[in-house]
Scaffold this active site. Structure first.
Site, mmCIF file in Angstrom:
data_model
loop_
_atom_site.group_PDB
_atom_site.id
_atom_site.type_symbol
_atom_site.label_atom_id
_atom_site.label_comp_id
_atom_site.label_asym_id
_atom_site.label_seq_id
_atom_site.Cartn_x
_atom_site.Cartn_y
_atom_site.Cartn_z
ATOM 1 N N CYS A 146 66.618 62.369 19.528
ATOM 2 C CA CYS A 146 65.264 61.982 20.463
ATOM 3 C C CYS A 146 66.098 61.488 22.097
ATOM 4 O O CYS A 146 66.329 60.158 22.147
ATOM 5 C CB CYS A 146 64.513 60.899 19.670
ATOM 6 S SG CYS A 146 63.251 60.263 20.704
ATOM 7 N N THR A 163 41.340 50.885 12.120
ATOM 8 C CA THR A 163 39.599 51.689 11.580
ATOM 9 C C THR A 163 38.594 51.837 12.375
ATOM 10 O O THR A 163 38.239 50.546 13.089
ATOM 11 C CB THR A 163 39.006 51.811 10.589
ATOM 12 O OG1 THR A 163 38.362 52.580 10.360
ATOM 13 C CG2 THR A 163 38.111 50.562 10.683
ATOM 14 N N TYR A 164 37.385 53.022 13.530
ATOM 15 C CA TYR A 164 36.704 53.099 14.373
ATOM 16 C C TYR A 164 35.570 53.305 13.564
ATOM 17 O O TYR A 164 34.266 53.317 13.760
ATOM 18 C CB TYR A 164 37.046 53.800 15.743
ATOM 19 C CG TYR A 164 38.862 53.114 16.161
ATOM 20 C CD1 TYR A 164 38.684 51.844 16.496
ATOM 21 C CD2 TYR A 164 39.892 53.718 15.441
ATOM 22 C CE1 TYR A 164 39.964 51.557 18.028
ATOM 23 C CE2 TYR A 164 40.742 53.149 16.213
ATOM 24 C CZ TYR A 164 40.860 52.638 17.421
ATOM 25 O OH TYR A 164 41.920 52.137 17.531
ATOM 26 N N THR A 194 36.221 55.416 6.723
ATOM 27 C CA THR A 194 37.494 56.399 6.767
ATOM 28 C C THR A 194 38.782 55.614 5.601
ATOM 29 O O THR A 194 40.069 56.492 5.319
ATOM 30 C CB THR A 194 38.202 56.361 7.979
ATOM 31 O OG1 THR A 194 39.063 55.334 8.957
ATOM 32 C CG2 THR A 194 37.426 57.078 8.910
ATOM 33 N N GLU A 199 42.258 59.661 17.655
ATOM 34 C CA GLU A 199 42.637 60.226 16.067
ATOM 35 C C GLU A 199 44.240 60.358 15.838
ATOM 36 O O GLU A 199 44.253 60.524 14.881
ATOM 37 C CB GLU A 199 41.680 60.637 15.757
ATOM 38 C CG GLU A 199 40.210 60.328 15.621
ATOM 39 C CD GLU A 199 39.027 60.785 15.398
ATOM 40 O OE1 GLU A 199 37.541 60.456 14.369
ATOM 41 O OE2 GLU A 199 38.725 61.847 15.689
#
Length: 557
Positions: free
Chosen positions: A206, A451-452, A463, A528
């Site tokens: 990386c 969470t949304y 979810t 998401e």
């Protein structure tokens, strides 16, 4: 990822092969000439640009501008009027500073330099990510406040921060942990902390993370020769090699013997338990961040190698990015997407309704083993890592292997009920590195609850079952089993393309490609997908820590 200077921290001095006493305010300008340091927007001038006082910021910006304009007016060649480093700092400010007045002024200064005949750099990438459209991460957007706070605190807003800012509550927590790991008082000095992270990032090829920490390492007063290869470092740092490679690729193989070799009285040089736990968290933290960097396709920073060029753009048209998904029929795509998301939502509801149905322990174990041993294809192996990374890796051929390859004897499964973060790991970290356990626990909790209540084009969605399946699938890949979890849910909720992405990102992130990223959740928002990346990152971090902390616990008994 850039680190701020926190003056006044001192560390115990104990010889060449051990952390030494140093100030936490190492300055990069020690590498510059006097004339360059007068205008280079690092150190003092950059610190004033990051002032929370608007008037002081405005004054600092004006003074910096005047110094640069004066130098542009000198009767000298371009290279002696403005250095490459100064031009690159201006490029970075023009591209990523969330303060509009700074961003605009930096752009104007670059244009002025170009009009004076100076070759100015231009960024090679259009945004922070090769996978995510730049328009979805505009620094003028709704997450500007946290980006401004990051700039004022750290002196820059890097691509990592800009992508994470899609989830502000997580980013806020992450930055606290990052600051504690690299800046707060502790058993390891700042330059060692960053070098350990360089060693960890090199395991996953990386270069993004290697360059980030290399800059911070030098700013903290690190020896430049260390960046030329591990053979230039103290023996004590090199003794982390085995633990580093196992943490990165096969943490389930870590035993108390590995710990004993580093901390026992006969070890030479010897690590204290406090030093070792700090190093372990730094390595695991960096390994998991490499997963995020590769998984989100982060581009090099504008002032990093590979992030800029001094050549003018080609007059021909700009070709479509190879990272962009292939063109498809938009209308049919929308119909197929709605159907796929509706099917997934239906499965989630059905699983929630079936939670009351009991399953025998034998069946639960069978489902876990089926999931763990499933053959998931991986991406093609990338070419050799760049030289700046390769010289920092020992045994580059040591890579990830499945926890239990088909037909081979598997290592013992770690049952979460026998050793968990909540019941065992947290208290051990708190004991050996006070407050760090709290920072990590908050990070895990924020991710667990993030969470949304939406999914693709649907709002008001629970979810939890999907997020839980993702987390437990990653731990399953690492040989960790929850006796009370039905692993049949993983197969129901995680489509094969998502499993390919998750396994690639969690186990060998350097093989992540744009094709793998675009293949899963094709109709979900990019935010998401970043959320999924964060779950993988945190689950991987916790899994690696659990194996190492368990080994330390066994050693201490």
């Amino acid at each position: 990822m850039a680190s701020s200077s926190v003056p006044g921290f001192t560390f115990q001095a104990n010889g060449d092969d051990n952390p030494r006493q140093m100030s936490g305010s190492g300055s990069l300008c020690r590498h510059l000439s006097d004339s360059e340091s007068e205008i280079c927007p690092t150190a003092k001038s950059l610190a004033r640009l990051c002032s929370r006082d608007k008037e002081e910021r405005a004054t600092a910006l004006e003074e910096l501008s005047q110094k640069i304009l004066v130098r542009l007016g000198l009767d000298r060649s371009g290279s002696t009027r403005l250095t490459q480093q100064t031009l690159l700092h201006l490029l970075r400010l023009s591209r990523s500073c969330p303060l509009q007045e700074v961003r605009v002024r930096a752009t104007e200064l670059l244009c002025a330099a170009q009009e004076e005949g100076i070759e100015v750099p231009r960024a090679l990438a259009s945004g922070p990510s090769a996978f995510i459209p730049a328009k979805e991460m505009l620094i003028e957007g709704p997450n500007q406040d946290i980006l401004i706070e990051s700039f004022l605190s750290l002196g820059r807003v890097d691509h990592l921060t800009m992508v994470m800012a899609l989830h502000p509550s997580y980013l806020s927590c992450f930055l606290k942990t990052q600051h504690a790991l690299f800046e707060l008082d502790g058993p390891l000095p700042r330059d060692w902390r960053h070098y350990i992270s360089i060693m960890a990032a090199a395991r996953h090829h990386c270069s993004y993370m290697v360059q980030q920490h290399s800059s911070a390492f030098l700013e903290a007063g690190g020896e430049e020769s260390w960046l030329r290869g591990l053979e230039h470092t103290p023996i004590k740092l090199r003794s982390l090699h085995t633990l580093n490679k196992l943490l990165a690729h096969r943490p389930w193989l870590i035993t108390q013997q590995h710990i004993q070799e580093l901390v026992c009285a006969r070890a030479e040089p010897r690590w204290s338990l406090a030093e070792l736990i700090h190093a372990v968290i730094l390595m695991a933290h960096t390994h998991s961040l490499c997963s995020f960097v590769w998984g989100c396709g982060l581009n090099p920073e504008p002032d990093h190698i590979g992030g800029y060029t001094f050549h003018p753009p080609s007059p021909s048209h700009i070709p479509r990015s190879p990272h962009s998904p292939a063109h498809e029929d938009g209308r049919q795509e929308l119909v197929d997407g709605a159907v796929e998301v509706a099917v997934l939502m239906k499965r989630m509801v059905e699983l929630q309704q079936q939670q009351e149905e009991e399953c025998t322990q034998e069946e639960m174990v069978t489902r876990f083993e089926r999931e763990r041993s499933e053959s998931i294809p991986t991406a093609v192996v990338r070419g050799a890592p760049p030289e700046l990374v390769l010289c920092l890796v020992e045994e580059p051929e040591f890579r990830y292997e499945d926890f239990a390859p088909r037909g081979e004897q598997s290592p013992p499964i770690m049952r979460a009920q026998d050793y968990s973060w909540e019941d065992h790991g947290f208290s051990l970290v708190q004991r050996l590195l006070p407050d760090m356990g709290q920072f990590l626990d908050e990070e895990f909790q924020v991710m667990s609850n993030l969470t949304y209540h939406r999914m693709a084009m649907h709002e008001g969605v629970d979810t939890y079952t999907l997020r839980k399946a993702l987390w437990n699938y990653i731990h399953c890949l690492y040989g960790i089993r929850y006796d009370d979890y039905d692993y049949g849910s993983v197969n129901v909720l995680l489509e094969r393309s998502l499993k390919v992405f998750v396994k690639t990102m969690a186990c060998h992130p350097e093989q992540t490609t744009a094709r793998i990223y675009h293949a899963f959740w094709r109709h979900f928002r990019h935010s998401e997908k970043v959320h999924a990346n964060l779950i993988v990152m945190e689950a991987r971090l916790q899994a690696a820590l659990l194996y190492t902390l368990r080994a330390i616990t066994y050693y201490m008994r």
